[in-house]
Design a protein around this motif. Structure first.
Motif, PDB file in Angstrom:
ATOM      1  N   TYR A  30     -52.805  22.891  22.299  1.00 27.55           N
ATOM      2  CA  TYR A  30     -54.140  22.303  22.454  1.00 27.55           C
ATOM      3  C   TYR A  30     -54.817  22.843  23.730  1.00 27.55           C
ATOM      4  CZ  TYR A  30     -58.007  19.216  23.297  1.00 27.55           C
ATOM      5  OH  TYR A  30     -59.280  18.762  23.543  1.00 27.55           O
ATOM      6  N   GLY A  31     -56.062  23.257  23.595  1.00 24.51           N
ATOM      7  CA  GLY A  31     -56.827  23.708  24.761  1.00 24.51           C
ATOM      8  C   GLY A  31     -56.593  25.164  25.127  1.00 24.51           C
ATOM      9  N   THR A  66     -63.187  21.277  27.155  1.00 21.27           N
ATOM     10  CA  THR A  66     -61.754  21.064  26.966  1.00 21.27           C
ATOM     11  C   THR A  66     -60.932  21.757  28.040  1.00 21.27           C
ATOM     12  OG1 THR A  66     -62.262  21.089  24.609  1.00 21.27           O
ATOM     13  CG2 THR A  66     -59.950  21.077  25.196  1.00 21.27           C
ATOM     14  N   PRO A  67     -61.009  21.304  29.285  1.00 14.41           N
ATOM     15  CA  PRO A  67     -60.282  22.003  30.336  1.00 14.41           C
ATOM     16  C   PRO A  67     -58.836  21.539  30.468  1.00 14.41           C
ATOM     17  CG  PRO A  67     -61.646  20.278  31.275  1.00 14.41           C
ATOM     18  CD  PRO A  67     -61.731  20.140  29.795  1.00 14.41           C
ATOM     19  N   PHE A  97     -52.207  20.147  26.383  1.00 14.18           N
ATOM     20  CA  PHE A  97     -51.807  19.026  25.533  1.00 14.18           C
ATOM     21  C   PHE A  97     -51.178  17.894  26.343  1.00 14.18           C
ATOM     22  CE2 PHE A  97     -48.878  17.031  22.376  1.00 14.18           C
ATOM     23  CZ  PHE A  97     -49.874  16.357  21.690  1.00 14.18           C
ATOM     24  N   ALA A  98     -50.361  18.262  27.341  1.00 13.31           N
ATOM     25  CA  ALA A  98     -49.724  17.216  28.161  1.00 13.31           C
ATOM     26  C   ALA A  98     -50.807  16.358  28.828  1.00 13.31           C
ATOM     27  CB  ALA A  98     -48.805  17.846  29.202  1.00 13.31           C
ATOM     28  N   ALA A  99     -51.829  17.014  29.354  1.00 16.32           N
ATOM     29  CA  ALA A  99     -52.905  16.272  30.016  1.00 16.32           C
ATOM     30  C   ALA A  99     -53.656  15.398  29.014  1.00 16.32           C
ATOM     31  CB  ALA A  99     -53.861  17.242  30.698  1.00 16.32           C
ATOM     32  N   LEU A 100     -53.850  15.914  27.805  1.00 14.51           N
ATOM     33  CA  LEU A 100     -54.521  15.118  26.768  1.00 14.51           C
ATOM     34  C   LEU A 100     -53.711  13.855  26.463  1.00 14.51           C
ATOM     35  CD1 LEU A 100     -56.725  14.787  24.531  1.00 14.51           C
ATOM     36  CD2 LEU A 100     -55.202  16.064  23.018  1.00 14.51           C
ATOM     37  N   LEU A 101     -52.382  14.030  26.352  1.00 15.13           N
ATOM     38  CA  LEU A 101     -51.534  12.857  26.079  1.00 15.13           C
ATOM     39  C   LEU A 101     -51.719  11.793  27.158  1.00 15.13           C
ATOM     40  CD1 LEU A 101     -48.107  14.338  24.871  1.00 15.13           C
ATOM     41  CD2 LEU A 101     -49.706  12.954  23.538  1.00 15.13           C
TER      42      LEU A 101
END
Ligand code: 5AD
Ligand code: SF4
Length: 449
Positions: free
Chosen positions: A209-210, A218-219, A222-226
């Motif tokens: 992701y990203g 979308t800076p 995936f870890a940050a999104l979680l």
């Protein structure tokens, strides 16, 4: 507005199930209400999958059946959406002239407009199969849940850029594109505000992701999104699917200790336990590299339940290669797996590989694999006997038994607790007493005390 009935039959993956929900929501304001039976519906939509030859055959045999119904009810409209629609396009009209509409994976938002065109008397056989690089899910307003739903999927990316040599998805779902962060968070906030307690983030390879085609908003990876989704107040469980091991980062592994609502279940498709086969599959990892990541995950979260996907009989797979897969199964001891016989898909690289494996050999290998997996799943499930798990209630398995799910994604049955009234989405602690291959059984822990 004239009311009409709609029946959507969904094939394939969770992504398709989510698309079907969206289609239903898009058609509701146009007067379409769900029909109880496909045969009686005014509009039948087949949201299709083409991942394996068998999945595609099912679609065409159902279309053959629908043709008979349409002979007696010519006003019935038939649409084909999803991956077969994308792959076959107008060929579907030639093979199945009773189909009115063919809509590709990125064009589902045009369905209301296309139906209106058919209603206005424009010719049947409308086709919309363009694929482009833009993320095509519009902002969240159109996508809210039905009032009783307590768990939902949120699509966070579309398409795939990995080009595994056997896989049709890059052709049917287009280039990998991450959905804007703000849209994902808006949708997640809306869902939680409406009572949703569990969210699963969805994409072909969420781990990247990203990374590809990052849209300006979308800076984050995936870890940050979680972390951002987990911070939503009121959300109780967070899951994601699906992952390519090559992109599984240390940051993501650490999320399993850092985020307390992230469920300890990881679906990590390995596909084969042979480096030679993995290279020919273009998977970009080795068995040793995969096992290293599994070990790190277990170090971080010893209670994590692992599941996987396996293909047997990939072109050129020798007996020794297959033994590698069996060995891997015994090394990781997956809680569960989905296993498939390789099948050629149109336009994929492996379709042109030689040394295709005989069907009988594929069947024999699949049986061996599944037999061993069943033994391991049962042994794994038995490890939960005499432990107490948090179970989110999903409904009734029968009039005497509740059914729920553990954070590790195991199905758990238990009798109604004395005095307590339970509703779907509630969480209760259950003491596990028995383990079967497909489910666990126990009693509400409070009763034990
Ligand atoms: N043949 C058999 N199985 C396949 N899969 C994907 N493509 C093929 C194919 N051509 C399996 C993979 C994937 C799962 C969704 O389907 O295991 O992870
Ligand atoms: Fe089937 Fe893959 Fe398409 Fe999902 S993305 S519907 S699994 S072909």
């Amino acid at each position: 507005m004239k009311q009409r009935s709609l029946y959507i039959k969904t094939f394939g993956c969770q992504m398709n199930k989510r698309d079907s929900e969206i289609i239903e929501q898009l058609l509701f304001p146009c007067g379409f209400l769900p029909a109880a039976e496909m045969e009686a519906a005014d509009l039948v939509i087949l949201n299709t999958c083409s991942i394996r030859a068998k999945a595609e055959q099912k679609v065409f045999s159902l279309l053959g059946q629908i043709k008979q119904w349409k002979l007696s009810r010519p006003e019935m409209r038939v649409a084909v959406t999803g991956c077969v629609a994308q792959q076959e396009g107008e060929k579907i009209f030639r093979r199945m002239p009773h189909v009115d509409l063919v809509v590709g994976t990125q064009q589902i938002y045009r369905i209301p407009e296309l139906i209106r065109q058919l209603d206005a008397g424009e010719t049947s056989g409308r086709l919309a199969v363009d694929l482009d690089k833009k993320f095509t899910i519009p902002p969240y307003q159109a996508l809210s849940p039905a009032p009783h739903e307590f768990k939902k999927f949120i699509t966070i990316m579309q398409g795939c850029d990995n080009y595994c040599s056997y896989c049709v998805v890059p052709a049917t779902r287009g280039r990998e594109t991450s959905r804007p962060l703000a849209d994902i968070l808006d949708e997640a906030n809306l869902l939680v505000a409406q009572g949703v307690r569990e969210i699963t983030l969805l994409g072909q390879n969420v781990n990247s992701y990203g990374k590809t085609n990052p849209v300006a908003e979308t800076p984050v990876d995936f870890a940050a999104l979680l972390h951002k989704v987990a911070a939503i107040d009121g959300l109780e469980r967070l899951r994601f699917t699906t992952s390519n091991p090559k992109d599984l980062s240390d940051e993501l592994i650490r999320c399993f200790t850092e985020i307390n609502i992230l469920c300890p279940h990881f679906h990590l498709p390995v596909q084969s336990g042979s480096d030679r086969v993995l290279a020919r599959m273009n998977r970009k990892y080795t068995v040793a590299g995969y096992l290293e990541k599994v070990e790190k995950l277990l170090d971080c979260r010893p209670d994590i339940a692992l599941s996987t996907d396996i293909i047997v009989g990939f072109p050129g797979e020798s007996e020794q290669d297959f033994e590698g897969t069996m060995k891997l199964l015994d090394t990781v001891r997956y809680h569960g797996s989905f296993s498939f016989k390789y099948s050629d898909r149109p336009g994929t690289r492996s379709a042109s590989f030689d040394n295709k494996v005989d069907e009988k050999v594929k069947s024999e290998r699949l049986n061996r694999f599944q037999k061993r997996q069943n033994e391991i799943s049962l042994a794994r499930n038995k490890e939960y006997v005499n432990t107490t798990l948090d179970i989110m209630v999903e409904g009734m398995a029968d009039p005497q038994l509740f059914q729920g799910r553990s954070t590790t994604n195991h199905i758990v049955h238990f009798p109604p607790p004395a005095g307590g009234k339970l509703q779907e989405g509630d969480t209760i602690r259950v003491h596990i007493q028995h383990a079967g291959r497909h489910s666990l059984t126990g009693t509400a822990a409070e009763e034990e005390i």
